[in-house]
Design a protein around this motif. Structure first.
Motif, PDB file in Angstrom:
ATOM      1  N   GLN A   1      14.703  28.995   1.813  1.00  0.00           N
ATOM      2  CA  GLN A   1      13.420  29.333   1.207  1.00  0.00           C
ATOM      3  C   GLN A   1      13.079  28.299   0.163  1.00  0.00           C
ATOM      4  OE1 GLN A   1      13.973  33.634   0.269  1.00  0.00           O
ATOM      5  NE2 GLN A   1      12.226  33.797   1.642  1.00  0.00           N
TER       6      GLN A   1
ATOM      7  N   VAL B   1      13.898  25.304   8.260  1.00  0.00           N
ATOM      8  CA  VAL B   1      14.919  25.764   9.187  1.00  0.00           C
ATOM      9  C   VAL B   1      15.672  24.580   9.771  1.00  0.00           C
ATOM     10  CG1 VAL B   1      15.337  27.084  11.296  1.00  0.00           C
ATOM     11  CG2 VAL B   1      13.472  27.754   9.795  1.00  0.00           C
TER      12      VAL B   1
ATOM     13  N   TRP C   1       8.499  24.858  15.895  1.00  0.00           N
ATOM     14  CA  TRP C   1       9.200  26.139  15.965  1.00  0.00           C
ATOM     15  C   TRP C   1       8.899  26.908  17.243  1.00  0.00           C
ATOM     16  CZ3 TRP C   1       8.649  28.584  10.419  1.00  0.00           C
ATOM     17  CH2 TRP C   1       9.371  27.805   9.502  1.00  0.00           C
ATOM     18  N   GLN C   2       7.641  26.960  17.636  1.00  0.00           N
ATOM     19  CA  GLN C   2       7.273  27.746  18.821  1.00  0.00           C
ATOM     20  C   GLN C   2       7.813  27.114  20.106  1.00  0.00           C
ATOM     21  OE1 GLN C   2       3.144  28.719  18.910  1.00  0.00           O
ATOM     22  NE2 GLN C   2       3.449  30.409  20.317  1.00  0.00           N
TER      23      GLN C   2
ATOM     24  N   VAL D   1      18.373  28.991   7.359  1.00  0.00           N
ATOM     25  CA  VAL D   1      17.006  29.190   6.853  1.00  0.00           C
ATOM     26  C   VAL D   1      17.061  29.015   5.343  1.00  0.00           C
ATOM     27  CG1 VAL D   1      15.088  30.806   6.640  1.00  0.00           C
ATOM     28  CG2 VAL D   1      16.458  30.775   8.727  1.00  0.00           C
TER      29      VAL D   1
ATOM     30  N   ASP E   1       6.441  31.992   7.092  1.00  0.00           N
ATOM     31  CA  ASP E   1       6.748  30.704   7.707  1.00  0.00           C
ATOM     32  C   ASP E   1       6.292  29.494   6.894  1.00  0.00           C
ATOM     33  OD1 ASP E   1       4.060  30.975   8.245  1.00  0.00           O
ATOM     34  OD2 ASP E   1       4.238  30.639  10.386  1.00  0.00           O
ATOM     35  N   ASN E   2       5.382  29.707   5.942  1.00  0.00           N
ATOM     36  CA  ASN E   2       4.931  28.585   5.127  1.00  0.00           C
ATOM     37  C   ASN E   2       5.831  28.352   3.915  1.00  0.00           C
ATOM     38  OD1 ASN E   2       4.181  30.885   3.776  1.00  0.00           O
ATOM     39  ND2 ASN E   2       2.172  30.162   3.201  1.00  0.00           N
TER      40      ASN E   2
ATOM     41  N   LYS F   1      10.075  30.344  16.229  1.00  0.00           N
ATOM     42  CA  LYS F   1       8.930  31.004  15.590  1.00  0.00           C
ATOM     43  C   LYS F   1       9.086  32.520  15.658  1.00  0.00           C
ATOM     44  CE  LYS F   1       4.685  31.564  14.021  1.00  0.00           C
ATOM     45  NZ  LYS F   1       4.456  31.605  12.603  1.00  0.00           N
TER      46      LYS F   1
ATOM     47  N   ILE G   1      11.667  33.738  13.095  1.00  0.00           N
ATOM     48  CA  ILE G   1      11.131  33.785  11.734  1.00  0.00           C
ATOM     49  C   ILE G   1      10.259  35.027  11.561  1.00  0.00           C
ATOM     50  CG2 ILE G   1       9.646  32.600  10.054  1.00  0.00           C
ATOM     51  CD1 ILE G   1      12.451  31.340  10.516  1.00  0.00           C
ATOM     52  N   THR G   2       9.482  35.365  12.578  1.00  0.00           N
ATOM     53  CA  THR G   2       8.655  36.567  12.543  1.00  0.00           C
ATOM     54  C   THR G   2       9.538  37.816  12.519  1.00  0.00           C
ATOM     55  OG1 THR G   2       6.870  35.444  13.708  1.00  0.00           O
ATOM     56  CG2 THR G   2       6.844  37.855  13.755  1.00  0.00           C
TER      57      THR G   2
ATOM     58  N   ARG H   1       8.167  22.496  11.257  1.00  0.00           N
ATOM     59  CA  ARG H   1       7.445  23.756  11.472  1.00  0.00           C
ATOM     60  C   ARG H   1       6.584  23.721  12.737  1.00  0.00           C
ATOM     61  NH1 ARG H   1       5.741  24.152   6.605  1.00  0.00           N
ATOM     62  NH2 ARG H   1       7.483  25.439   5.972  1.00  0.00           N
TER      63      ARG H   1
END
Length: 66
Positions: A61, A34, A46-47, A59, A29-30, A19, A22-23, A43
């Motif tokens: 898109q 990945v 991720w954290q 990654v 993230d939406n 996460k 991605i930041t 999703r």
């Protein structure tokens, strides 16, 4: 930490989990998917997915259309 991001060497600045990466990449993230070492990471995980030296991360898109 050094990882492979879309088949290119990348050094993270502060990311310790997916996460945060991605930041760090300023990706929405939406609108991305990945995979780590070829496995898609949902999703909601991720954290809870720590980054480790040498991981291969892809990654993707989302693209509208058909």
């Amino acid at each position: 930490m050094n990882i492979w991001l879309n088949e290119q060497a990348y050094t993270t600045i502060d990311a310790c989990d997916l996460k945060a990466l991605i930041t760090e990449l300023s990706l929405p993230d939406n609108a991305v998917a990945v995979a780590i070492n070829g496995d898609i990471v949902p999703r909601h995980q991720w954290q809870d997915t720590p980054l480790e030296e040498g991981l291969q991360i892809a990654v993707f898109q989302a693209i509208a259309g058909g």
